[in-house]
Scaffold this active site. Structure first.
Site, PDB file in Angstrom:
ATOM      1  N   GLU A  52       0.846  -1.207  -0.218  1.00  0.00           N
ATOM      2  CA  GLU A  52      -0.025  -0.036   0.052  1.00  0.00           C
ATOM      3  C   GLU A  52       0.772   1.136  -0.193  1.00  0.00           C
ATOM      4  O   GLU A  52       0.365   2.326  -0.546  1.00  0.00           O
ATOM      5  CB  GLU A  52      -0.822  -0.094   1.289  1.00  0.00           C
ATOM      6  CG  GLU A  52      -2.198  -0.974   1.063  1.00  0.00           C
ATOM      7  CD  GLU A  52      -1.896  -2.424   1.282  1.00  0.00           C
ATOM      8  OE1 GLU A  52      -0.626  -2.656   1.847  1.00  0.00           O
ATOM      9  OE2 GLU A  52      -2.877  -3.204   1.121  1.00  0.00           O
ATOM     10  N   HIS A  93     -10.243  -6.286  10.214  1.00  0.00           N
ATOM     11  CA  HIS A  93     -10.802  -5.986   9.128  1.00  0.00           C
ATOM     12  C   HIS A  93     -12.357  -5.337   9.226  1.00  0.00           C
ATOM     13  O   HIS A  93     -12.962  -5.547   8.203  1.00  0.00           O
ATOM     14  CB  HIS A  93     -11.022  -7.187   8.036  1.00  0.00           C
ATOM     15  CG  HIS A  93      -9.575  -7.647   7.613  1.00  0.00           C
ATOM     16  ND1 HIS A  93      -8.810  -8.050   8.476  1.00  0.00           N
ATOM     17  CD2 HIS A  93      -9.189  -7.860   6.576  1.00  0.00           C
ATOM     18  CE1 HIS A  93      -7.667  -8.539   7.828  1.00  0.00           C
ATOM     19  NE2 HIS A  93      -8.001  -8.320   6.553  1.00  0.00           N
TER      20      HIS A  93
END
Lengths: 332, 338
Positions: free
Chosen positions: B60, B129
């Site tokens: 990322e 998550h």
């Protein structure tokens, strides 16, 4: 008149085709850093500065091998690169002194120089952050089918942050037109490379990404230029990224707060024997490109012109309070 | 107008933006060949090809940084962060680089970059998550933050974000991806950033919701009958003070419904601003209905209680309207936590 007093970035950049002008620029950068050091010591510069003395050969080589339409991302040790790329002494020094006339209007400071006209993105004060950004500029060029090149200059310390590995991997897998230039000046902030990194030849890390990794004597402007020329040409031809490792030495400490007392005795002196200015000067004399008198006169003129610009910048006004509210967002 | 799922509205917005502007790119993990882990990029690789729709490595920091660089030299990249948590490793690039380039270039370098990230609880993805985490971004000058609540806002906010000259984070509640709704596409379907939407009118209380709490707020309002005005805030930075203040001026009461843990939530900003600007209009203390200050739990029943439920919102609004007092949240009423 020397190039110091030129207010035309294009002219300052183009002049580097001449070997004497290259030396002039290297000398200008050295004197500029001396002047910044002096202004800081006298309290005329706020915050901190990161001087690049010792790394001038790389800065000038880079400017010589790139076009103004290419993109450079550089670090907070960026005064030399900014000047080499053609930014004016006035613009850079005014920014370092926080003046309204500085390249970012005085809101950036020493660590944040930029000028799209010469291809310099805002310089990065976060170690390693410029590597993926350069890959992204290269991605844009590749997508648009342009032959521009993106270059990222970073220090040896940056080779240990994730961004280095992520950017090299991304650039390699996408075959991006980017040149990663590691300015290995031996120290990551206050820490010697052997205390933080298991290998001193950082170009070997290119092997992990299956791209060329090339070392070069970063004190030698001619050698550095040749290696960069090849890497830039490779990128421009669509052949993908290169990792260049310029072996240099940081003559100053990390920042103005750092007296570099951690350096082993004799290390600085040994590197100073290969001062890039000394080497470049000797090369000019040996080639007969200039005489001793020519160079002495040039150095004197650069010093005087720098003094004059510095005095003029010191007298400039500070930004108005409204300046801090500008450019947070695009104007509506 | 067409009926479509939220994930289809996102794909439609990306496709329309890419058709309109050749500088729009999409990249992220599994967005190309696999058409997105949440199927938000269906059909895009086939139509726009691998130069404009790219699968990235799992890095990322690398690809958000690449988006910053591409944007700085004239592209309009959209990057997808599969789960908002993964943006943690790339925050430098968004907060300290992308959001500062304009400032640090005297306005000469724009970063028209969009980061899309899926957020929120409800699908059993577990603690790491399921967070919303919008407060990682909202105190960042130079960055805009928007959260869609249905197909129309998913389409419209994304279209606006891609056209915006500044970096924008679009945080998509993933529990809504499969939800269907009416969606106007094209120019008329664009939802300007910074505009809140009155979803349901009422004169007794203003309820400000965001993302998937809009559903809970509207359902609770319907059970309670008339009187509850529900505003979908849509954009957190910059948020639409005018719409909220005008509503509170009519209703005299303000309740914010947030999915995030209570501490540091965006609703504190709304309550604070409204209290300061409209104190005399308020007939009762404004308050927030939030998740508790705990990580998102996995167990289905526990997870359902984490985010403000329709029952909880209904109870709190009814008590507040009946008594004028701020009710305790369920975990205090039930004595399970202070």
């Amino acid at each position: 008149m020397t190039l110091v007093r030129s207010n035309d970035p294009e002219r300052r950049r183009a002049a580097l085709a001449d070997p004497v002008a290259r030396y002039e620029r290297m000398y200008e950068i050295r004197r500029f850093e001396d002047r910044v050091n002096d202004l800081f010591a006298r309290g005329a510069i706020h915050g901190t500065t990161h001087l690049c003395a010792g790394q001038e050969a790389l800065d000038v080589s880079l400017a010589l091998e790139l076009r103004p339409t290419d993109t450079v991302s550089a670090t907070y040790r960026g005064h030399g690169i900014a000047l080499a790329l053609g930014m004016t002494v006035h613009s850079v020094l005014a920014e370092i002194m926080g003046k309204a006339d500085g390249c970012t209007g005085g809101v950036g400071g020493s660590m944040h120089l930029s000028d799209p006209d010469v291809g310099l993105l805002p310089t990065f004060a976060i170690v390693g952050a410029g590597l993926p950004v350069a890959a992204g500029a290269a991605l844009a060029y590749q997508t648009r089918g342009e032959d521009h090149v993106a270059v990222c200059v970073f220090g040896d310390g940056a080779a240990n942050i994730g961004a280095f590995h992520e950017a090299l991997n991304l650039a390699a897998v996408w075959k991006l037109p980017v040149v990663f230039v590691c300015d290995n000046n031996v120290y990551a902030e206050y820490s010697r490379i052997d205390l933080t990194t298991p290998l001193s030849d950082l170009h070997r890390r290119a092997g992990s990404y299956d791209i060329p990794g090339v070392p070069v004597d970063g004190m030698d402007v001619t050698a550095t230029r040749a290696v960069l020329a090849e890497a830039v040409a490779r990128a421009r031809a669509g052949e993908g990224p290169t990792l260049v490792e310029a072996k240099t030495y940081r003559f100053a400490g990390h920042s103005r707060a750092d007296q570099a007392t951690y350096r082993p005795a004799g290390e600085l002196e040994r590197w100073r024997e290969r001062d890039p200015l000394t080497l470049a000067r000797a090369e000019l004399l040996a080639a007969g490109a200039a005489s001793e008198d020519d160079l002495t006169a040039l150095e004197k003129a650069v010093g005087e012109d720098l003094d004059a610009v510095a005095d003029a910048v010191a007298a400039l006004p500070d930004p108005e309070p409204a300046a801090m509210f500008r450019n947070v967002w695009a104007a509506a | 107008m067409a009926r479509m799922r939220v994930r289809q509205a996102i794909a439609a917005a990306l496709a329309d933006a890419m058709r309109e502007d050749g500088s729009v790119l999409l990249f992220g993990e599994d967005v190309a060949a696999a058409e997105g882990p949440f199927k938000t990029s269906e059909g895009l690789l086939a139509e726009f090809g691998p130069l404009r729709v790219r699968d990235t490595p799992i890095s990322e920091m690398g690809f958000v940084g690449a988006a910053v660089g591409a944007a700085a030299v004239g592209m309009r990249p959209v990057v997808e962060i599969m789960f908002m948590e993964f943006l943690g490793v790339a925050l430098d690039q968004l907060v300290t680089e992308a959001a500062k380039f304009r400032y640090l270039s005297n306005g000469r370098v724009s970063v028209p970059l969009v980061v899309r990230a899926s957020i929120g609880s409800g699908l059993g993805f577990g603690t790491q998550h399921s967070q919303t985490l919008e407060n990682w971004l909202t105190a960042t000058p130079g960055l805009k933050v928007a959260v869609p609540s249905d197909a129309q806002t998913a389409y419209g906010l994304l279209r606006a974000a891609i056209r915006d000259p500044d970096p924008v984070a679009i945080l998509e509640p993933r529990a809504l991806y499969a939800e269907r709704g009416e969606c106007v596409t094209g120019e008329e379907g664009i939802v300007p950033l910074g505009t809140a939407r009155v979803v349901r009118e009422g004169d007794a209380v203003t309820v400000v919701a965001l993302g998937q709490t809009v559903r809970a707020a509207v359902s609770a309002a319907e059970r309670l009958g008339t009187g509850v005005e529900v505003i979908d805030l849509s954009t957190l930075v910059p948020w639409d003070r005018d719409t909220v203040l005008a509503s509170v001026a009519r209703t005299g009461r303000l309740v914010v419904v947030e999915e995030s843990p209570s501490s540091g939530g965006w609703g504190s900003e709304v309550v604070s601003a409204v209290t300061a600007a409209a104190f005399r209009a308020l007939q009762a203390p404004p308050f927030r209905i939030t998740a508790p200050d705990v990580p998102v739990p996995y167990n289905r029943g526990l997870e359902a209680r984490f985010s403000p439920s329709v029952d909880e919102v209904e109870y709190q609004l009814k008590t507040y309207l009946d008594t004028g007092e701020v009710p305790d949240p369920w975990w205090r009423r039930e004595g399970v936590a202070a």
